[in-house]
Write a protein that holds these residues in place. Sequence first.
Motif, mmCIF file in Angstrom:
data_model
loop_
_atom_site.group_PDB
_atom_site.id
_atom_site.type_symbol
_atom_site.label_atom_id
_atom_site.label_comp_id
_atom_site.label_asym_id
_atom_site.label_seq_id
_atom_site.Cartn_x
_atom_site.Cartn_y
_atom_site.Cartn_z
ATOM 1 N N UNK A 68 0.811 -1.165 0.172
ATOM 2 C CA UNK A 68 0.134 0.005 -0.065
ATOM 3 C C UNK A 68 1.019 1.223 -0.108
ATOM 4 N N UNK A 69 1.023 2.005 -1.215
ATOM 5 C CA UNK A 69 2.087 2.843 -1.480
ATOM 6 C C UNK A 69 1.556 4.157 -0.458
ATOM 7 N N UNK A 70 0.520 4.357 -0.381
ATOM 8 C CA UNK A 70 -0.028 5.376 0.461
ATOM 9 C C UNK A 70 0.040 5.316 1.988
ATOM 10 N N UNK A 71 0.827 4.253 2.356
ATOM 11 C CA UNK A 71 1.356 3.913 3.697
ATOM 12 C C UNK A 71 2.114 5.244 4.273
ATOM 13 N N UNK A 72 2.146 5.546 5.603
ATOM 14 C CA UNK A 72 3.075 6.399 6.270
ATOM 15 C C UNK A 72 4.311 6.109 5.439
ATOM 16 N N UNK A 73 5.207 7.093 5.212
ATOM 17 C CA UNK A 73 6.551 7.072 4.484
ATOM 18 C C UNK A 73 7.675 7.571 5.450
ATOM 19 N N UNK A 74 8.813 6.709 5.830
ATOM 20 C CA UNK A 74 9.872 7.313 6.439
ATOM 21 C C UNK A 74 11.051 6.999 5.773
ATOM 22 N N UNK A 75 11.971 8.177 5.245
ATOM 23 C CA UNK A 75 13.073 8.081 4.788
ATOM 24 C C UNK A 75 14.409 8.231 5.358
ATOM 25 N N UNK A 76 15.518 7.437 5.073
ATOM 26 C CA UNK A 76 16.572 7.427 5.806
ATOM 27 C C UNK A 76 18.012 7.608 5.118
ATOM 28 N N UNK A 77 18.832 8.369 5.306
ATOM 29 C CA UNK A 77 20.136 8.014 4.441
ATOM 30 C C UNK A 77 21.062 7.300 5.606
ATOM 31 N N UNK A 78 21.543 6.228 5.014
ATOM 32 C CA UNK A 78 22.548 5.508 5.934
ATOM 33 C C UNK A 78 23.866 6.245 5.767
ATOM 34 N N UNK A 79 24.600 6.291 6.789
ATOM 35 C CA UNK A 79 25.908 6.882 6.996
ATOM 36 C C UNK A 79 25.759 8.181 7.220
ATOM 37 N N UNK A 80 24.619 8.613 7.576
ATOM 38 C CA UNK A 80 24.376 9.956 7.729
ATOM 39 C C UNK A 80 23.361 10.091 8.954
ATOM 40 N N UNK A 81 23.401 11.055 9.780
ATOM 41 C CA UNK A 81 22.418 11.086 11.047
ATOM 42 C C UNK A 81 21.313 11.949 10.582
ATOM 43 N N UNK A 82 21.047 12.217 9.569
ATOM 44 C CA UNK A 82 20.026 13.356 8.988
ATOM 45 C C UNK A 82 18.700 12.594 9.125
ATOM 46 N N UNK A 83 17.643 13.343 9.437
ATOM 47 C CA UNK A 83 16.373 13.000 9.468
ATOM 48 C C UNK A 83 15.460 14.147 9.207
ATOM 49 N N UNK A 84 14.211 13.574 8.845
ATOM 50 C CA UNK A 84 13.287 14.926 8.645
ATOM 51 C C UNK A 84 12.887 15.196 7.337
ATOM 52 N N UNK A 85 12.048 16.139 6.947
ATOM 53 C CA UNK A 85 11.219 16.408 5.747
ATOM 54 C C UNK A 85 12.516 16.611 4.521
ATOM 55 N N UNK A 86 13.642 17.101 5.053
ATOM 56 C CA UNK A 86 14.716 17.224 3.912
ATOM 57 C C UNK A 86 15.156 15.813 3.236
ATOM 58 N N UNK A 87 15.413 14.915 4.017
ATOM 59 C CA UNK A 87 15.797 13.712 3.664
ATOM 60 C C UNK A 87 14.671 13.062 2.758
ATOM 61 N N UNK A 88 13.436 13.058 3.036
ATOM 62 C CA UNK A 88 12.321 12.708 2.315
ATOM 63 C C UNK A 88 12.238 13.530 0.943
ATOM 64 N N UNK A 89 12.524 14.685 0.906
ATOM 65 C CA UNK A 89 12.696 15.346 -0.316
ATOM 66 C C UNK A 89 13.808 14.977 -1.254
ATOM 67 N N UNK A 90 14.949 14.798 -0.421
ATOM 68 C CA UNK A 90 16.266 14.323 -1.143
ATOM 69 C C UNK A 90 15.936 13.035 -2.063
ATOM 70 N N UNK A 91 15.431 12.024 -1.282
ATOM 71 C CA UNK A 91 15.121 10.744 -1.876
ATOM 72 C C UNK A 91 14.212 10.780 -2.948
ATOM 73 N N UNK A 92 13.129 11.537 -2.877
ATOM 74 C CA UNK A 92 11.980 11.799 -3.739
ATOM 75 C C UNK A 92 12.528 12.345 -4.970
ATOM 76 N N UNK A 93 13.554 13.363 -4.892
ATOM 77 C CA UNK A 93 13.942 13.814 -6.001
ATOM 78 C C UNK A 93 15.115 12.878 -6.616
ATOM 79 N N UNK A 94 15.773 12.147 -5.756
ATOM 80 C CA UNK A 94 16.749 11.251 -6.524
ATOM 81 C C UNK A 94 16.019 10.167 -7.066
ATOM 82 N N UNK A 95 14.997 9.642 -6.730
ATOM 83 C CA UNK A 95 14.076 8.770 -7.730
ATOM 84 C C UNK A 95 13.614 9.379 -8.934
#
Length: 416
Positions: A68-95
């Motif tokens: 179910x792709x409308x489920x809650x989404x949590x994005x994470x960059x391993x090798x980095x302690x960053x969290x939050x909306x900026x990481x979500x945006x970065x990965x969506x942009x990368x995709x």
Amino acid sequence: MEEAEETSSSKSEWKTISDPIQAGRLFAQDLLHNNRLLKTLRLTMDIRQDKETQDQALVSFYKRDNIQWASPLQCKLQGDIATGKGVDRHLMSTVISRIINGFHITLGGARITKIFEGEPDHLIPSISNKLLDNDMFAVAGRMIGHSFLHHGPSFPGLSPAIVHILLGGSLETAPITVQDCPDLDIRDIVTMLGGDAELNNVDSINQLCLLWNFPTLNATNRKWLSEKLILHAVIGRTQSQINQFQRGLQDTGLWSLLHHRKDVIQILFPRESETQFTSQMLLDCITWPRSTTIILGDEYEMVDDDERDIEDASRVCGYLKTFIESASPAELKGLIRFWIGWEVPEEGMRVEIVEGLLPTAVTCFEKLRLPRHHTEYSTFYQDLCACVESSSAFFFLDSDPTSGVLLTSAKKPSDQ
């Protein structure tokens, strides 16, 4: 009770509201709300790995069935302690960037694997059976739909003929043009058959006709062959890919929106020219500083607007305006992505003038922090370009002590 009434209202509002962009946002908001209690999807990419390994992680995430792709989404960059909306945006942009420019994975021998091919605004699915067998068109559909649900970048440049068939249009009314065919040799044949000049390569034409199970050229079927060959080149050879791409989109839950709101299709699949941001479009989104933010050790402090602070803020803001006004579309997109995490401008993008060495950005709060020390545009330009260009390799390197939110930054080439 109020929340239930608001959700019920949005369910009907997306069907009737005049603005297609707002209709899409309301639909996505409602779909995500209805699935908010489902198990969280976790999209993870290790920035310490090479690009091939990173892209394999993205593809593996979207290859999963019965999700179910409308489920809650949590994005994470391993090798980095960053969290939050900026990481979500970065990965969506990368995709979306990978769909546009190709994945660093090897399918069929190519070092870069492109899902779509052709020229801008006439892209069609690749005819590669390897991509079809590996469900890469379903992956692309899920990626595009998932980005749309989270208000991310759209996929520009798809052929109107492919969009037409994808959304259930008939072959007879598909707006196919010769530019939709990425094979230049086939283009030449179709163009010659559609004209009136004498043909001098009949053998090549007949070989293509036999290969695609059409009758060979004769005195009466010239124009008919031209139409049939271009139809087969664009739609016939890619029908299985289109069907798989459609399935991927349907998996994300967007089909009801696209069925009821045809005007949203142009938001999901815009023309290439419609995704080019002008300098003025970006300038209109910026909130400029009224004072200078000074970084003293581990603390941020707003200083009084004395003469020197006002002078520094005015000078550095002027440098940024000059950069934006003279930037190419690619440079503007790079700046926006560095600033907020993806290439979709947001209202209220803030600029702060700070004590610091290099430009940084608090992507979660749309803040760009520029050092006050610059007294020449050339050095400002050099530092800003270095950060923008290398932000994907050095994504989060600094922290904001006032909020606990991490900043995007980068090292100068000489520091790496």
